[in-house]
Design an enzyme around this catalytic site. Structure first.
Site, PDB file in Angstrom:
ATOM      1  CE  LYS A  48       3.115  -8.635  -9.113  1.00  0.00           C
ATOM      2  NZ  LYS A  48       1.741  -9.180  -9.115  1.00  0.00           N
ATOM      3  CG  ASP A  73       3.835 -11.709  -6.307  1.00  0.00           C
ATOM      4  OD1 ASP A  73       3.188 -11.690  -5.245  1.00  0.00           O
ATOM      5  OD2 ASP A  73       3.310 -11.771  -7.432  1.00  0.00           O
ATOM      6  CD  GLU A  98      -3.137  -4.587  -6.715  1.00  0.00           C
ATOM      7  OE1 GLU A  98      -3.629  -3.459  -6.938  1.00  0.00           O
ATOM      8  OE2 GLU A  98      -2.101  -4.998  -7.265  1.00  0.00           O
ATOM      9  CB  THR A 148      -8.539  -1.098   5.696  1.00  0.00           C
ATOM     10  OG1 THR A 148      -9.508  -0.088   5.473  1.00  0.00           O
ATOM     11  CG2 THR A 148      -9.112  -2.423   5.201  1.00  0.00           C
ATOM     12  CG  ASP A 149     -11.662   2.583   8.263  1.00  0.00           C
ATOM     13  OD1 ASP A 149     -11.398   2.256   7.083  1.00  0.00           O
ATOM     14  OD2 ASP A 149     -11.938   3.761   8.580  1.00  0.00           O
ATOM     15  CD  GLU A 150     -12.398   1.029   2.471  1.00  0.00           C
ATOM     16  OE1 GLU A 150     -12.951   0.263   1.674  1.00  0.00           O
ATOM     17  OE2 GLU A 150     -11.887   2.112   2.148  1.00  0.00           O
ATOM     18  CE1 TYR A 174      -7.660  -2.570   0.288  1.00  0.00           C
ATOM     19  CE2 TYR A 174      -9.451  -1.291   1.252  1.00  0.00           C
ATOM     20  CZ  TYR A 174      -8.126  -1.692   1.259  1.00  0.00           C
ATOM     21  OH  TYR A 174      -7.268  -1.238   2.238  1.00  0.00           O
ATOM     22  CE  LYS A 178      -5.713  -4.828   4.021  1.00  0.00           C
ATOM     23  NZ  LYS A 178      -4.222  -4.950   3.946  1.00  0.00           N
ATOM     24  CG  ASN A 204      -3.131   6.275   6.489  1.00  0.00           C
ATOM     25  OD1 ASN A 204      -1.987   6.031   6.820  1.00  0.00           O
ATOM     26  ND2 ASN A 204      -4.159   5.819   7.171  1.00  0.00           N
ATOM     27  N   PRO A 229     -13.836  15.360  -9.624  1.00  0.00           N
ATOM     28  CG  PRO A 229     -13.001  13.269 -10.272  1.00  0.00           C
ATOM     29  CD  PRO A 229     -12.573  14.660  -9.950  1.00  0.00           C
ATOM     30  CE1 TYR A 231     -15.580   8.816  -8.395  1.00  0.00           C
ATOM     31  CE2 TYR A 231     -15.281   7.332  -6.543  1.00  0.00           C
ATOM     32  CZ  TYR A 231     -14.869   7.812  -7.772  1.00  0.00           C
ATOM     33  OH  TYR A 231     -13.749   7.283  -8.360  1.00  0.00           O
ATOM     34  CG  ASP A 305     -22.267   7.214  -5.099  1.00  0.00           C
ATOM     35  OD1 ASP A 305     -21.051   7.343  -4.829  1.00  0.00           O
ATOM     36  OD2 ASP A 305     -23.151   7.184  -4.229  1.00  0.00           O
TER      37      ASP A 305
HETATM   38  P1  NAD Z   1      -0.393   1.320  -1.943  1.00  0.00           P
HETATM   39  O1  NAD Z   1      -1.309   0.778  -2.972  1.00  0.00           O
HETATM   40  O2  NAD Z   1       0.054   2.735  -2.028  1.00  0.00           O
HETATM   41  O3  NAD Z   1       0.935   0.439  -1.855  1.00  0.00           O
HETATM   42  C1  NAD Z   1       0.894  -0.975  -1.919  1.00  0.00           C
HETATM   43  C2  NAD Z   1       2.320  -1.474  -2.139  1.00  0.00           C
HETATM   44  O4  NAD Z   1       2.282  -2.915  -2.147  1.00  0.00           O
HETATM   45  C3  NAD Z   1       2.939  -1.035  -3.465  1.00  0.00           C
HETATM   46  O5  NAD Z   1       4.266  -0.609  -3.269  1.00  0.00           O
HETATM   47  C4  NAD Z   1       2.890  -2.294  -4.320  1.00  0.00           C
HETATM   48  O6  NAD Z   1       3.933  -2.347  -5.291  1.00  0.00           O
HETATM   49  C5  NAD Z   1       3.049  -3.378  -3.268  1.00  0.00           C
HETATM   50  N1  NAD Z   1       2.480  -4.670  -3.694  1.00  0.00           N
HETATM   51  C6  NAD Z   1       1.265  -4.874  -4.266  1.00  0.00           C
HETATM   52  N2  NAD Z   1       1.110  -6.195  -4.538  1.00  0.00           N
HETATM   53  C7  NAD Z   1       2.236  -6.817  -4.114  1.00  0.00           C
HETATM   54  C8  NAD Z   1       2.666  -8.168  -4.101  1.00  0.00           C
HETATM   55  N3  NAD Z   1       1.892  -9.161  -4.592  1.00  0.00           N
HETATM   56  N4  NAD Z   1       3.867  -8.466  -3.574  1.00  0.00           N
HETATM   57  C9  NAD Z   1       4.669  -7.482  -3.082  1.00  0.00           C
HETATM   58  N5  NAD Z   1       4.326  -6.179  -3.082  1.00  0.00           N
HETATM   59  C10 NAD Z   1       3.113  -5.851  -3.576  1.00  0.00           C
HETATM   60  O7  NAD Z   1      -1.132   1.043  -0.554  1.00  0.00           O
HETATM   61  P2  NAD Z   1      -1.160   1.934   0.783  1.00  0.00           P
HETATM   62  O8  NAD Z   1      -2.226   2.937   0.675  1.00  0.00           O
HETATM   63  O9  NAD Z   1       0.224   2.329   1.115  1.00  0.00           O
HETATM   64  O10 NAD Z   1      -1.664   0.816   1.821  1.00  0.00           O
HETATM   65  C11 NAD Z   1      -0.719  -0.043   2.468  1.00  0.00           C
HETATM   66  C12 NAD Z   1      -1.474  -0.992   3.359  1.00  0.00           C
HETATM   67  O11 NAD Z   1      -2.226  -0.257   4.322  1.00  0.00           O
HETATM   68  C13 NAD Z   1      -2.495  -1.861   2.624  1.00  0.00           C
HETATM   69  O12 NAD Z   1      -2.462  -3.149   3.176  1.00  0.00           O
HETATM   70  C14 NAD Z   1      -3.822  -1.186   2.885  1.00  0.00           C
HETATM   71  O13 NAD Z   1      -4.869  -2.123   2.875  1.00  0.00           O
HETATM   72  C15 NAD Z   1      -3.593  -0.627   4.277  1.00  0.00           C
HETATM   73  N6  NAD Z   1      -4.361   0.596   4.611  1.00  0.00           N
HETATM   74  C16 NAD Z   1      -4.359   1.678   3.778  1.00  0.00           C
HETATM   75  C17 NAD Z   1      -5.037   2.835   4.145  1.00  0.00           C
HETATM   76  C18 NAD Z   1      -5.042   4.076   3.273  1.00  0.00           C
HETATM   77  O14 NAD Z   1      -5.776   5.026   3.570  1.00  0.00           O
HETATM   78  N7  NAD Z   1      -4.248   4.143   2.217  1.00  0.00           N
HETATM   79  C19 NAD Z   1      -5.734   2.875   5.360  1.00  0.00           C
HETATM   80  C20 NAD Z   1      -5.728   1.734   6.180  1.00  0.00           C
HETATM   81  C21 NAD Z   1      -5.022   0.610   5.797  1.00  0.00           C
HETATM   82  O1  DAU Z   2     -10.644   3.655   5.154  1.00  0.00           O
HETATM   83  C1  DAU Z   2      -9.375   3.188   4.792  1.00  0.00           C
HETATM   84  C2  DAU Z   2      -9.300   3.030   3.302  1.00  0.00           C
HETATM   85  O2  DAU Z   2      -9.235   4.362   2.759  1.00  0.00           O
HETATM   86  C3  DAU Z   2      -8.103   2.216   2.838  1.00  0.00           C
HETATM   87  O3  DAU Z   2      -8.235   0.909   3.321  1.00  0.00           O
HETATM   88  C4  DAU Z   2      -8.015   2.203   1.308  1.00  0.00           C
HETATM   89  O4  DAU Z   2      -6.844   1.530   0.907  1.00  0.00           O
HETATM   90  C5  DAU Z   2      -7.942   3.641   0.834  1.00  0.00           C
HETATM   91  O5  DAU Z   2      -7.941   3.675  -0.568  1.00  0.00           O
HETATM   92  C6  DAU Z   2      -9.138   4.442   1.366  1.00  0.00           C
HETATM   93  O6  DAU Z   2     -10.378   3.997   0.755  1.00  0.00           O
HETATM   94  P1  DAU Z   2     -11.506   5.039   0.268  1.00  0.00           P
HETATM   95  O7  DAU Z   2     -12.330   4.393  -0.747  1.00  0.00           O
HETATM   96  O8  DAU Z   2     -12.184   5.660   1.426  1.00  0.00           O
HETATM   97  O9  DAU Z   2     -10.512   6.170  -0.361  1.00  0.00           O
HETATM   98  P2  DAU Z   2     -10.579   7.009  -1.730  1.00  0.00           P
HETATM   99  O10 DAU Z   2      -9.491   8.037  -1.641  1.00  0.00           O
HETATM  100  O11 DAU Z   2     -10.635   6.146  -2.927  1.00  0.00           O
HETATM  101  O12 DAU Z   2     -11.975   7.756  -1.598  1.00  0.00           O
HETATM  102  C7  DAU Z   2     -12.272   8.567  -0.474  1.00  0.00           C
HETATM  103  C8  DAU Z   2     -13.724   9.033  -0.652  1.00  0.00           C
HETATM  104  O13 DAU Z   2     -13.785   9.936  -1.764  1.00  0.00           O
HETATM  105  C9  DAU Z   2     -14.691   7.927  -0.961  1.00  0.00           C
HETATM  106  O14 DAU Z   2     -15.931   8.194  -0.322  1.00  0.00           O
HETATM  107  C10 DAU Z   2     -14.873   7.993  -2.479  1.00  0.00           C
HETATM  108  C11 DAU Z   2     -14.684   9.472  -2.766  1.00  0.00           C
HETATM  109  N1  DAU Z   2     -14.099   9.788  -4.082  1.00  0.00           N
HETATM  110  C12 DAU Z   2     -12.943   9.171  -4.446  1.00  0.00           C
HETATM  111  C13 DAU Z   2     -12.362   9.434  -5.671  1.00  0.00           C
HETATM  112  C14 DAU Z   2     -11.092   8.736  -6.091  1.00  0.00           C
HETATM  113  C15 DAU Z   2     -14.699  10.730  -4.915  1.00  0.00           C
HETATM  114  O15 DAU Z   2     -15.741  11.315  -4.552  1.00  0.00           O
HETATM  115  N2  DAU Z   2     -14.114  10.997  -6.121  1.00  0.00           N
HETATM  116  C16 DAU Z   2     -12.987  10.368  -6.546  1.00  0.00           C
HETATM  117  O16 DAU Z   2     -12.538  10.638  -7.696  1.00  0.00           O
END
Ligand code: NAD
Ligand code: DAU
Length: 378
Positions: A48, A73, A98, A148-150, A174, A178, A204, A229, A231, A305
């Protein structure tokens, strides 16, 4: 298995495309790049292009004959039907979501829409498409749901790592969205025999991650001499995995994973947020010897936090290692160094996406988080 089936199961040289959703995001674009680097067949990338989607990530493969980008979408049922009929993919790898926890706290609607309704719409379209396939193509078809592990909630310090039987206990909007999508996928396997597999992965990091997430945000801020920052008390633990290792795991699951199964993916790299940020600062001190902001640790600032902040995640990935012989290639040290080097070499990429709407997000998320000076690390 017929010769035709074998040909399609073998990724190298297969002429049947896979449909990737969300392939312009962080993990999706790394997956598409890895997919082509490994010499695999055609990809249809449906995205999207929300704020998190960036076609620039895929510039190096955009002109390959096997690559097709479709802007759309996953909530659009009619578009999905036409897309599947037109391209007839052998698999769907579903990344679109998202993905940022803080955004889900400030505005959960988009998370429920894309992550739940979007996955539901995609599952419905996949089921109808599957029924249109002949027996061989149906036997080959896979729906890989990237999760995700969340969904498992939070761990106490001494708890064993999440495994595939850990009960779901999502804590953020979130994670709840998921978890709901995982349950829908499970129901489509159980009720309609959809050949789906779920992966649940830990945090990741790596190239092309949007700088709202911890690691790229800290690198971007440190480079500009802005506060880092942290948290709460910074003692929350995450289990970090280099994105290319996640992508390799997904390819293995796609080709050899068992239908209806869940596979946990993780790097066995548990670190507190404070450890991650201080390691980043040390790396930046080394890689930016001329920076006026050295030592970068002086930028570290404790802020309010995250509401409902999960304390600890850890993944037990033994099933994936045992069944599919997967293990991560990068340690946290090698992966983090590569990541920092990539961000320093691609500052224009960061600068382009951190202007405009991103500034509004920074105001919204960090504007109300006063620095907590009592715990300042300076
Ligand atoms: P991201 O937010 O970087 O990318 C999401 C992508 O999905 C974007 O390109 C966005 O344009 C697209 N998108 C959003 N809504 C859409 C819609 N309605 N239709 C079509 N496309 C749409 O996310 P990411 O970090 O690359 O994560 C990808 C997947 O992996 C997610 O499902 C997330 O839950 C999962 N995941 C992420 C992590 C992590 O650490 N980032 C870890 C485990 C699992
Ligand atoms: O565990 C997998 C998940 O990891 C994925 O499913 C999510 O898509 C991905 O966003 C990620 O979630 P987290 O919430 O763990 O990631 P984030 O990078 O937002 O934050 C990592 C940790 O750092 C978390 O404990 C919050 C903290 N944090 C984050 C931000 C953005 C801070 O302390 N300061 C910050 O400004």
């Amino acid at each position: 298995m017929s010769a035709e089936q074998k040909r399609k199961r073998t990724p190298n040289g297969s002429s049947s495309p896979i449909l990737v959703t969300g392939g312009a995001g962080f993990i999706g674009s790394n997956f598409v790049l890895e997919w082509f680097a490994a010499g695999n067949g055609p990809v249809i990338n449906l995205d999207k292009l929300t704020y998190a989607g960036n076609p620039e990530n895929l510039a190096s493969i955009a002109n390959l004959p096997g690559y097709t980008f479709v802007r759309g979408d996953i909530c659009d049922a009619e578009m999905l039907k036409n897309l599947l009929e037109r391209y007839r993919p052998r698999a769907i790898v579903h990344f679109a979501a998202e993905s940022h926890v803080d955004r889900s706290i400030l505005g959960p609607e988009a998370f429920l829409r894309t992550n739940i309704d979007g996955t539901f719409t995609l599952l419905r379209a996949a089921k109808v498409y599957l029924e249109s396939l002949d027996e061989n193509d149906r036997a080959d078809f896979r729906f890989l749901h990237v999760s995700t592990d969340e969904v498992y909630g939070t761990l106490a310090p001494e708890d064993p790592a999440f495994h595939e039987q850990t009960p779901y206990a999502p804590n953020s909007p979130y994670a709840a969205s998921k978890a709901a999508s995982d349950h829908l996928v499970r129901a489509w396997v159980h009720t309609y025999n959809l050949p789906a597999i779920i992966t649940n992965c830990s945090n990741n990091y790596g190239p092309y991650q949007f700088p709202e997430k911890l690691i790229p945000l800290m690198i971007a801020n440190a480079r500009r001499g802005k506060p880092l920052p942290v948290y709460g008390d910074g003692q929350q633990v995450r289990d970090w995995l280099y994105v290319a290792d996640h992508c390799r795991a997904l390819m293995s699951v796609l080709e050899r994973g068992r239908i209806g199964e869940t596979y946990n993916v993780g790097g066995c790299n548990q670190r507190t947020n404070l450890e991650v940020v201080t390691t980043l600062c040390t790396l930046l001190d080394e890689l930016l010897p001329e920076s006026e902001f050295r030592p970068h640790k002086q930028l570290l600032t404790y802020v309010a936090d995250r509401p409902g902040h999960d304390r600890r995640y850890a993944i037990n990935a033994e099933k994936l290692q045992r069944e599919l012989d997967w293990s991560p290639q990068e340690s946290f040290e090698t992966g983090l160094r590569k990541t920092v080097e990539w961000y320093l070499a691609n500052t224009e990429w960061v600068d382009r996406i951190t202007s405009g709407a991103y500034q509004h997000w920074v105001e919204q998320n960090y504007g109300s988080r006063e620095a907590v000076s009592a715990r300042s690390a300076q």
